[in-house]
Design an enzyme around this catalytic site. Structure first.
Site, PDB file in Angstrom:
ATOM      1  N   GLN A 172       8.103   3.324  -9.872  1.00  0.00           N
ATOM      2  CA  GLN A 172       7.701   3.515  -8.615  1.00  0.00           C
ATOM      3  C   GLN A 172       8.299   2.396  -7.668  1.00  0.00           C
ATOM      4  O   GLN A 172       8.070   2.535  -6.391  1.00  0.00           O
ATOM      5  CB  GLN A 172       6.288   3.469  -8.578  1.00  0.00           C
ATOM      6  N   ARG A 218      -4.056   5.033  -9.285  1.00  0.00           N
ATOM      7  CA  ARG A 218      -4.152   5.829  -7.980  1.00  0.00           C
ATOM      8  C   ARG A 218      -5.344   5.001  -7.119  1.00  0.00           C
ATOM      9  O   ARG A 218      -6.456   5.638  -6.931  1.00  0.00           O
ATOM     10  CB  ARG A 218      -4.674   7.453  -8.351  1.00  0.00           C
ATOM     11  N   CYS A 219      -4.878   3.645  -7.002  1.00  0.00           N
ATOM     12  CA  CYS A 219      -5.815   2.724  -6.363  1.00  0.00           C
ATOM     13  C   CYS A 219      -5.132   1.634  -5.891  1.00  0.00           C
ATOM     14  O   CYS A 219      -4.033   1.249  -6.575  1.00  0.00           O
ATOM     15  CB  CYS A 219      -6.672   2.485  -7.582  1.00  0.00           C
ATOM     16  N   GLU A 254      -5.004   7.901  -2.055  1.00  0.00           N
ATOM     17  CA  GLU A 254      -5.876   7.667  -3.379  1.00  0.00           C
ATOM     18  C   GLU A 254      -7.308   7.784  -3.005  1.00  0.00           C
ATOM     19  O   GLU A 254      -8.033   7.588  -3.865  1.00  0.00           O
ATOM     20  CB  GLU A 254      -5.647   5.915  -3.607  1.00  0.00           C
TER      21      GLU A 254
END
Ligand code: CDP
Length: 794
Positions: free
Chosen positions: A222, A369-370, A739
């Site tokens: 990523q 996801r944070c 998110e």
């Protein structure tokens, strides 16, 4: 001619179909495993069966004998090249291949490189490792015990299992506020370990070209530029001779941010063999050894006035980091952005203390996801508010109304130092309550209870600090957090845009083109977006923490504005007027006072290559590095209704209402998709995902029979609503959103179940709120802890 219709050209606010889906839904995506290089070899990893053990010996002779095996690497061989350990993104070290000890079940011990992956797997099975088992530590309480074995005895000066301590807030003012409280509400919680579980596992192909000395690595990352910097550091290769290419990624969710041993071992294998080496992790490898999220314990108190006004909060968090502190946090914040808790409430003072403990588990704490522990922050916040409401006998919506910031309070400096700049919290709450029919449900709930039916309603609000940096406060390994975009408009008016972000399915190819379209009037279909190749993309910090739109998306707007500024000069030249007399409307410049005399952006692009004024540099392109002045602050309200079966503890979701305010929406359809995806994950965390360890450190839930991913069958329907409060500092007013629902959603589900059990005296059932836990709580009216078991003989 007049300005273009922005929706028709796919600009801001258009629910343009996702261009990347043309290849994804046809099975034509191009993932790492789709790449086949001539002469490519395959690598497999031998993992430790034990959670904590000393390595007595490793015998690789039988593996070398297998035809087709080209290389077997052990920790000792890595050590000879100074590669047995690598730095992590949190200033710790992590074993690449174990030398002295194994520290979690599934840890990388050896790798085998062979002609095909099956031979490599056979090679792994032929290796004989003799272990001397050591006691396993499976939770932070055990880790902190005075006589606990030191897991990280490899680290000089490490005499216990503590890996960090951190504090923020005002201890004295908090104590004073607690002394004046009418009521102190307390809660102990565990946010369990969870796993991002992307569909595509991690993988890489390292291709070292001995002829040129250049290393190309195709990999699932990523953050390609950060990986390039780290590879330069670890492998001691010059940065310009390293190219990281991140092709299509089948979901990341934070799992593909860290640097994994497989990448490093693959690179060394390619250098040693002079051939490309592919490593594709299998599901069990991914689910047992890579980037876990959460695993945090909270001991919290809230000081309140009897009318429900929050006076102060005090939180002590303990994180189970696993064997290596390997997740990426901004350097200043050891426990991520946990201190964003209560940012949407008017909380005058507070104190957060935190400590991390090493345990015999795979590295944890990844921002699944944070935004760096914001998920835990919002969960704890909303569980604490729900508990306080219950303690005071105040309605759960009402206590939020009494404490949420009102619109006139922005910008607001929180007790923990953040500057929250915008929002319409009460409007969102009211919209949500109205949509779910709050009062009516409360009446139905009372009537149902009289008939023995347990209905519950749960509210969760959240505001998330999205878009790290600014560079003043945010860096990783000293590299400041900002992002970038580069735009090149060709002579026909078509364009290519590259950014330092990296999409993993979020739709950047669609939405970035929409921003260009908004700024330049070039139809979005005429803009191609590329990300993920460090040889071509401008330097950026990558995509996680929903930072793409706040940072890279802003860079896209800024670079388009720079290009427009040059196009204006070209238009003035074409229209034979001075630049000051040129006006802009979407897609064209025109002469002030003579709107019929104009030049389209495409005509300006052609002129940049064929008819530029004397002295002007040819071409129409530029780049922009964007350092945001602040984070963006989206807000959301999630409300869930459930019915709990008192016989079995099973709970069914009746309705889910979501109100999201992420500022200006670039693509409303994509935003809705992001919210639905986040709510699905929130539901899974609350309801079914059980990832724990037995007393010996054996991982329970290391497969998808035990660790459940929700399918369309289980997933409830979602009712989505929108409020728009533009971000005051983002060039197009957008805030991050990717998110939000995963961050704010879990507490809504969990609060709903607790509301259904309100009459039983149960204050807390830890997540996942499994039916047997609910049933247990219903039997004895006691709380249910989710902490892993500890051996009675240890
Ligand atoms: O960093 P990441 O891409 O995961 O998260 P994000 O910036 O919140 O964006 C997720 C997706 O939603 C991207 O395709 C964004 O461009 C899109 N989005 C949008 O259309 N409008 C917003 N206000 C925020 C995001």
């Amino acid at each position: 001619m007049t300005a273009l219709d922005e929706t028709a050209i796919g600009g801001l606010g258009a629910s343009r179909r996702r261009v990347e889906d043309a290849r994804f839904v046809r099975g034509r995506g191009h993932y790492v495993d789709d790449i086949h290089l001539p002469g490519m070899l395959h690598m497999e990893i031998l993992r430790s069966p034990l959670a904590h053990a000393r390595i007595v010996s490793i015998d690789t002779s039988k593996a070398w004998e297998i035809p087709g095996v080209r290389l077997v690497l052990t920790g000792e061989m890595m050590a000879q090249r100074n590669l047995a350990w690598m730095p992590t993104l949190s200033y710790d070290t992590q074993a690449v291949l174990a030398t002295d000890k194994v520290r979690f079940q599934g840890q990388e011990v050896c790798v085998v490189v062979a002609d095909d992956p099956y031979i490599a797997k056979d090679g792994c099975e032929a290796i004989v490792v003799e272990y001397e088992a050591l006691p396993a530590i499976v939770n932070p309480e055990q880790a902190a015990a005075p006589d606990a074995p030191v897991i990280r005895d490899d680290k000089e000066g490490q005499t216990d299992n503590t890996c960090y301590r951190w504090a923020v807030g005002d201890a004295a003012a908090t104590e004073r506020a607690f002394a004046q409280a009418d009521v102190v509400s307390s809660l102990k919680l565990h946010y369990p370990r969870s796993h991002p579980s992307p569909i595509e596992c991690c993988g890489s192909i390292a291709d070292y070209d001995a002829g040129t000395g250049k290393l190309t690595v195709y990999m699932t990352t990523q953050a390609p530029h950060i990986i390039r910097a780290a590879v330069a550091l670890v492998a001691e290769l010059p940065e310009h001779m390293i190219r990281i290419v991140s092709p299509d990624i089948g979901g990341g969710f934070g799992n593909k941010v860290p640097i994994y041993p497989g990448y490093v071992a693959g690179i060394l294998a390619s250098i040693l063999l002079g051939k490309p080496v592919k490593w594709i992790e299998d599901k069990s490898g991914n689910l047992s050894s890579t980037g876990f999220g959460r695993d945090m314990y909270l001991d919290a108190q809230m000081a309140l006035r009897s009318d429900g006004k929050i006076l102060a909060v005090r939180m002590h968090a303990v994180t189970d980091q696993g064997a290596f502190f390997a997740d990426a946090q901004p350097s200043k914040f050891k426990v991520g952005l946990l201190h964003s808790a209560f940012a949407c409430y008017d909380v005058p003072v507070g104190l957060i203390t935190a400590e991390g403990q090493y345990t015999n588990k795979a590295p944890g704490g990844v921002a699944y996801r944070c935004s760096f522990r914001v998920t835990e922050a919002m969960f704890f916040q909303e569980r604490m508010v729900a508990a306080a409401a219950a303690d005071l006998g105040i309605d759960a919506a009402e206590i939020r109304r009494r404490n949420l910031l009102t619109d006139d309070r922005f910008p607001h400096r929180t007790a923990f130092g953040f500057l929250v700049d915008s929002g319409q919290y009460h409007k969102c709450l009211d919209l949500g309550l109205d949509a779910i029919g709050y009062e009516e449900f409360k009446r139905d709930q009372v009537a149902a209870r009289e008939r023995g039916r347990l209905l519950g309603i749960g509210i969760s609000t959240m505001t998330e600090p999205l878009g790290a940096g600014n560079s003043r406060e945010y860096d990783i390994l000293g590299i400041k957090m900002f992002d970038s975009a580069e735009l090149r408009v060709h002579m026909t008016g078509k364009a290519i845009l590259r950014t330092g972000a990296k999409t993993q399915g979020q739709g950047h190819e669609t939405t970035w083109a929409q921003i260009v379209s908004h700024e330049l009037g070039i139809p979005a279909d005429d803009v191609i977006v590329e990300e993920g190749d460090t040889d071509t993309a401008p330097f950026g910090m990558g995509t996680y923490a929903s930072r793409s739109t706040p940072v890279a998306g802003a860079a896209v707007a800024m670079v388009a504005r720079k290009v427009r500024a040059k196009a204006r000069k070209l238009a003035a030249h074409l229209l034979e007027v001075s630049e000051e007399d040129v006006e802009w409307e979407l897609g064209r410049f025109y002469v002030r006072g003579a709107p019929e005399r104009g030049a389209t952006i495409q005509e300006c692009a052609a002129a940049a290559y064929s008819n530029m004024p004397d002295g002007m540099e040819p071409g129409l392109e530029n780049n922009a590095y964007y350092d945001p002045p602040n984070l963006t602050w989206p807000f959301a309200v999630y409300i869930v209704t459930v019915e709990v079966d008192p016989e079995t503890g099973v709970w069914d979701v009746l309705r889910v209402v979501a109100v999201d305010d992420c500022g200006v929406r670039i693509n409303p359809m994509i935003v809705e998709g992001q919210i639905m995806g986040g709510l699905t994950e929130a539901y899974a965390m609350a309801n079914m995902q059980f990832q724990t360890y037995d007393a010996d450190g054996n991982q329970v839930g290391s497969n998808y029979m035990d660790y459940l991913l929700p399918t369309a069958w289980e997933t409830p329907g979602f009712e989505l609503h929108e409020v728009v409060t533009p971000c005051p500092h983002h060039p197009i007013g957008a805030k991050g959103v990717g998110e939000c629902a995963a961050v704010g959603g879990p507490a809504a589900f969990v609060n709903a179940v607790h509301d259904a059990l309100a009459s039983t005296g149960v204050r807390n059932i830890d997540m996942p709120v499994l039916p047997d836990r609910v049933w247990q709580a219903l039997q004895d009216g006691r709380d249910v802890s989710g902490a892993p078991p500890v051996r009675s003989d240890s």
